[in-house]
Write a protein that holds these residues in place. Structure first.
Motif, PDB file in Angstrom:
ATOM      1  N   LEU A 195       0.869  -1.180   0.000  1.00  0.00           N
ATOM      2  CA  LEU A 195       0.000   0.000   0.000  1.00  0.00           C
ATOM      3  C   LEU A 195       0.904   1.228   0.000  1.00  0.00           C
ATOM      4  O   LEU A 195       1.528   1.555   0.997  1.00  0.00           O
ATOM      5  N   PHE A 196       0.951   1.912  -1.114  1.00  0.00           N
ATOM      6  CA  PHE A 196       1.964   2.949  -1.347  1.00  0.00           C
ATOM      7  C   PHE A 196       1.733   4.185  -0.477  1.00  0.00           C
ATOM      8  O   PHE A 196       0.594   4.654  -0.331  1.00  0.00           O
ATOM      9  N   PRO A 197       2.815   4.739   0.090  1.00  0.00           N
ATOM     10  CA  PRO A 197       2.690   5.965   0.895  1.00  0.00           C
ATOM     11  C   PRO A 197       2.496   7.190   0.004  1.00  0.00           C
ATOM     12  O   PRO A 197       3.375   7.541  -0.780  1.00  0.00           O
ATOM     13  N   ALA A 198       1.361   7.836   0.132  1.00  0.00           N
ATOM     14  CA  ALA A 198       1.043   8.999  -0.707  1.00  0.00           C
ATOM     15  C   ALA A 198      -0.182   9.685  -0.125  1.00  0.00           C
ATOM     16  O   ALA A 198      -0.726   9.267   0.901  1.00  0.00           O
ATOM     17  N   THR A 199      -0.631  10.752  -0.797  1.00  0.00           N
ATOM     18  CA  THR A 199      -1.866  11.440  -0.418  1.00  0.00           C
ATOM     19  C   THR A 199      -2.967  11.021  -1.380  1.00  0.00           C
ATOM     20  O   THR A 199      -2.817  11.140  -2.603  1.00  0.00           O
ATOM     21  N   TYR A 200      -4.048  10.525  -0.838  1.00  0.00           N
ATOM     22  CA  TYR A 200      -5.165  10.044  -1.646  1.00  0.00           C
ATOM     23  C   TYR A 200      -6.415  10.871  -1.336  1.00  0.00           C
ATOM     24  O   TYR A 200      -6.643  11.261  -0.189  1.00  0.00           O
ATOM     25  N   GLU A 201      -7.208  11.104  -2.367  1.00  0.00           N
ATOM     26  CA  GLU A 201      -8.450  11.839  -2.196  1.00  0.00           C
ATOM     27  C   GLU A 201      -9.600  11.018  -2.766  1.00  0.00           C
ATOM     28  O   GLU A 201      -9.508  10.506  -3.894  1.00  0.00           O
ATOM     29  N   PHE A 202     -10.656  10.894  -1.984  1.00  0.00           N
ATOM     30  CA  PHE A 202     -11.799  10.082  -2.393  1.00  0.00           C
ATOM     31  C   PHE A 202     -13.097  10.835  -2.151  1.00  0.00           C
ATOM     32  O   PHE A 202     -13.199  11.653  -1.230  1.00  0.00           O
ATOM     33  N   ASP A 203     -14.096  10.540  -2.979  1.00  0.00           N
ATOM     34  CA  ASP A 203     -15.425  11.107  -2.791  1.00  0.00           C
ATOM     35  C   ASP A 203     -16.222  10.255  -1.821  1.00  0.00           C
ATOM     36  O   ASP A 203     -15.929   9.070  -1.612  1.00  0.00           O
ATOM     37  N   LYS A 204     -17.232  10.862  -1.253  1.00  0.00           N
ATOM     38  CA  LYS A 204     -18.101  10.148  -0.338  1.00  0.00           C
ATOM     39  C   LYS A 204     -18.753   8.976  -1.066  1.00  0.00           C
ATOM     40  O   LYS A 204     -19.170   9.094  -2.213  1.00  0.00           O
ATOM     41  N   GLY A 205     -18.830   7.842  -0.392  1.00  0.00           N
ATOM     42  CA  GLY A 205     -19.437   6.669  -1.003  1.00  0.00           C
ATOM     43  C   GLY A 205     -18.428   5.687  -1.563  1.00  0.00           C
ATOM     44  O   GLY A 205     -18.800   4.596  -2.005  1.00  0.00           O
ATOM     45  N   VAL A 206     -17.149   6.060  -1.553  1.00  0.00           N
ATOM     46  CA  VAL A 206     -16.114   5.152  -2.049  1.00  0.00           C
ATOM     47  C   VAL A 206     -16.078   3.909  -1.155  1.00  0.00           C
ATOM     48  O   VAL A 206     -16.259   3.990   0.053  1.00  0.00           O
ATOM     49  N   THR A 207     -15.863   2.757  -1.771  1.00  0.00           N
ATOM     50  CA  THR A 207     -15.835   1.520  -0.998  1.00  0.00           C
ATOM     51  C   THR A 207     -14.415   1.230  -0.513  1.00  0.00           C
ATOM     52  O   THR A 207     -13.438   1.763  -1.044  1.00  0.00           O
ATOM     53  N   LEU A 208     -14.308   0.358   0.468  1.00  0.00           N
ATOM     54  CA  LEU A 208     -13.002  -0.004   1.013  1.00  0.00           C
ATOM     55  C   LEU A 208     -12.135  -0.672  -0.047  1.00  0.00           C
ATOM     56  O   LEU A 208     -10.935  -0.378  -0.154  1.00  0.00           O
ATOM     57  N   THR A 209     -12.720  -1.536  -0.847  1.00  0.00           N
ATOM     58  CA  THR A 209     -11.937  -2.209  -1.893  1.00  0.00           C
ATOM     59  C   THR A 209     -11.446  -1.223  -2.947  1.00  0.00           C
ATOM     60  O   THR A 209     -10.350  -1.392  -3.492  1.00  0.00           O
ATOM     61  N   GLN A 210     -12.233  -0.185  -3.221  1.00  0.00           N
ATOM     62  CA  GLN A 210     -11.787   0.842  -4.168  1.00  0.00           C
ATOM     63  C   GLN A 210     -10.601   1.620  -3.608  1.00  0.00           C
ATOM     64  O   GLN A 210      -9.668   1.953  -4.343  1.00  0.00           O
ATOM     65  N   ILE A 211     -10.634   1.897  -2.314  1.00  0.00           N
ATOM     66  CA  ILE A 211      -9.513   2.591  -1.673  1.00  0.00           C
ATOM     67  C   ILE A 211      -8.253   1.732  -1.743  1.00  0.00           C
ATOM     68  O   ILE A 211      -7.171   2.212  -2.087  1.00  0.00           O
ATOM     69  N   ILE A 212      -8.387   0.445  -1.442  1.00  0.00           N
ATOM     70  CA  ILE A 212      -7.240  -0.463  -1.482  1.00  0.00           C
ATOM     71  C   ILE A 212      -6.674  -0.547  -2.897  1.00  0.00           C
ATOM     72  O   ILE A 212      -5.449  -0.518  -3.101  1.00  0.00           O
ATOM     73  N   ASP A 213      -7.553  -0.611  -3.874  1.00  0.00           N
ATOM     74  CA  ASP A 213      -7.108  -0.658  -5.276  1.00  0.00           C
ATOM     75  C   ASP A 213      -6.277   0.566  -5.640  1.00  0.00           C
ATOM     76  O   ASP A 213      -5.247   0.456  -6.315  1.00  0.00           O
ATOM     77  N   GLU A 214      -6.729   1.737  -5.195  1.00  0.00           N
ATOM     78  CA  GLU A 214      -5.996   2.971  -5.491  1.00  0.00           C
ATOM     79  C   GLU A 214      -4.625   2.984  -4.825  1.00  0.00           C
ATOM     80  O   GLU A 214      -3.659   3.506  -5.383  1.00  0.00           O
ATOM     81  N   MET A 215      -4.541   2.408  -3.646  1.00  0.00           N
ATOM     82  CA  MET A 215      -3.272   2.399  -2.927  1.00  0.00           C
ATOM     83  C   MET A 215      -2.289   1.372  -3.486  1.00  0.00           C
ATOM     84  O   MET A 215      -1.080   1.467  -3.272  1.00  0.00           O
ATOM     85  N   LEU A 216      -2.793   0.388  -4.199  1.00  0.00           N
ATOM     86  CA  LEU A 216      -1.940  -0.614  -4.835  1.00  0.00           C
ATOM     87  C   LEU A 216      -1.371  -0.124  -6.170  1.00  0.00           C
ATOM     88  O   LEU A 216      -0.296  -0.573  -6.593  1.00  0.00           O
ATOM     89  N   LYS A 217      -2.079   0.783  -6.829  1.00  0.00           N
ATOM     90  CA  LYS A 217      -1.690   1.225  -8.176  1.00  0.00           C
ATOM     91  C   LYS A 217      -0.279   1.816  -8.253  1.00  0.00           C
ATOM     92  O   LYS A 217       0.491   1.459  -9.155  1.00  0.00           O
ATOM     93  N   PRO A 218       0.121   2.736  -7.354  1.00  0.00           N
ATOM     94  CA  PRO A 218       1.474   3.295  -7.470  1.00  0.00           C
ATOM     95  C   PRO A 218       2.564   2.240  -7.296  1.00  0.00           C
ATOM     96  O   PRO A 218       3.608   2.300  -7.954  1.00  0.00           O
ATOM     97  N   THR A 219       2.331   1.264  -6.415  1.00  0.00           N
ATOM     98  CA  THR A 219       3.321   0.208  -6.223  1.00  0.00           C
ATOM     99  C   THR A 219       3.407  -0.666  -7.465  1.00  0.00           C
ATOM    100  O   THR A 219       4.501  -1.082  -7.872  1.00  0.00           O
ATOM    101  N   GLU A 220       2.267  -0.913  -8.081  1.00  0.00           N
ATOM    102  CA  GLU A 220       2.286  -1.700  -9.328  1.00  0.00           C
ATOM    103  C   GLU A 220       3.022  -0.944 -10.431  1.00  0.00           C
ATOM    104  O   GLU A 220       3.720  -1.549 -11.255  1.00  0.00           O
ATOM    105  N   GLN A 221       2.898   0.376 -10.431  1.00  0.00           N
ATOM    106  CA  GLN A 221       3.625   1.184 -11.408  1.00  0.00           C
ATOM    107  C   GLN A 221       5.131   1.047 -11.194  1.00  0.00           C
ATOM    108  O   GLN A 221       5.903   0.947 -12.157  1.00  0.00           O
TER     109      GLN A 221
END
Length: 380
Positions: A195-221
């Motif tokens: 789970l990459f260290p960064a600043t993330y911004e999400f809209d209300k209603g975002v799911t936990l799995t969506q948050i995890i997916d976003e945090m995995l993306k920079p590491t996959e990059q």
């Protein structure tokens, strides 16, 4: 009839008077010209960006009905213009007055005209419902605590999701960087370090799995970007990330990280244990300035005092800098290092490197008292 010498004397006085007058006039004109040039340069500079090369941004809130005078002072206070008075006169001269209320993201790299244009068009920033800031070196337990607070999700729900084997296997199938290594016996948290260290911004209603997916993306990059370098190292990405997480926890500066990575490579090549205190603390779940003998005996596969090689998994979130340092370690003779506590001139602490154990032990004995004083000061 006047004496001839009197005429000569009068003409001489007149010449002196004329010369003095010319000099005074010249000086007066020079002062005016100089003042005009200085004023021109001052005004011209005031219209230019405060820092053309700046990449920083500042959030400025302009209240409803604010005039150019108030806005100018607001911009000057935030380091966005050099002089609020120039801003006020400039906007009046250009007949600019239709500024929009709102919260703006502005930069010292913007000129006066660019600032005015932004404040007129009303390009207001959209404040996210959830702003999640994960510093480098955070453990997954710290990530869970912060995510629970910022996203208003129960800790138990986040923890259960991140440890659910079926869910983790679905991620392994979805992400090439994830392998069965994350599910090995002895792993505390499968996604620790991913789970990459960064600043993330999400809209209300975002799911936990969506948050995890976003945090995995920079590491996959990073996995895609440095895949060839990882293969060349002879290690898996998981092993590289594990070693990089130890480097992350041991140092702050790029220079120290590269040198420590070099030290670890020397230890691994010589068949030595890594002997990194942060791996011990991760295994015990306790963070301390001093590692006790009981801590060193903890039977965790993360404990690099007890087990040889790279830890079974990452012990913290890994920044790009730490990963790059791990893939590009210094070619060094050093085998030991000792970090001194933060102090004046060394806000992040000074790391002392040594080739010989005896010299290293001298550093430990010499500076241990500094850590004792540091611990006492921070506990009071």
């Amino acid at each position: 009839m006047n004496h001839p010498s009197m005429f000569d004397e009068k003409r001489a006085r007149n010449r002196i008077v004329r010369r003095i007058t010319v000099i005074i006039l010249a000086v007066f004109l020079l002062v005016i010209a100089t003042g005009a040039a200085v004023s021109y340069a001052f005004v011209k500079r005031s219209l230019e960006p405060v820092d053309p090369s700046s990449s920083e941004t500042v959030e400025v809130e302009v209240p409803l009905g604010a005039g150019s005078g108030y806005i100018g002072e607001l911009l000057e206070e935030n380091g966005l213009v050099r002089n609020s008075t120039i801003f006020r006169f400039y906007t009046r001269f250009k007949n600019e007055s239709s500024f929009q209320a709102g919260t703006y993201t502005l930069s010292p790299s913007q000129s006066l005209d660019e600032l005015i244009a932004t404040l007129k068009t009303g390009k207001v920033i959209v404040v996210p419902d959830i702003k999640l800031v994960i510093p480098e070196g955070f453990t997954i337990d710290q990530v869970i605590a912060r995510l629970a607070k910022q996203a208003d999700i129960p800790k138990e729900e986040i923890s259960d999701q991140l440890s659910d084997e079926e869910y983790i296997r679905s991620l392994v199938n979805e992400h090439e960087m994830l392998t069965d290594e994350v599910l090995a016996d002895g792993i505390y948290h499968p996604l620790e370090g991913y789970l990459f260290p960064a600043t993330y911004e999400f809209d209300k209603g975002v799911t936990l799995t969506q948050i995890i997916d976003e945090m995995l993306k920079p590491t996959e990059q990073l996995y895609l970007e440095y895949g060839d370098a990882v293969k060349a190292s002879g290690r898996t990405f998981h092993e590289t990330l594990s070693l990089a997480s130890v480097v992350e926890k041991e140092a702050v500066s790029t220079e120290d990280r590269q040198e420590i990575a070099g030290v670890f490579e020397n230890r691994l090549a010589d068949g030595m244990k890594l002997q990194s205190d942060p791996t011990v603390w991760y295994g015990t779940g306790e963070t301390s300035i001093f590692t006790s003998f009981n801590d060193l005996e903890n039977d965790s596969l993360y404990n690099t005092y007890r087990y040889e090689g790279i830890p079974i998994g990452p012990i913290a979130s890994v920044s790009r800098d730490a990963l790059v340092a791990t893939l590009n370690p210094n070619d060094t003779d050093n085998v030991y290092f000792y970090a001194r506590p933060p102090r004046e001139g060394f806000p992040n602490g000074e790391v002392l490197f040594e080739v010989e154990y005896e010299a290293h032990q001298q550093n430990v004995n010499k500076y241990r008292s500094e850590w004792e004083a540091f611990e006492e000061a921070n506990n009071n």
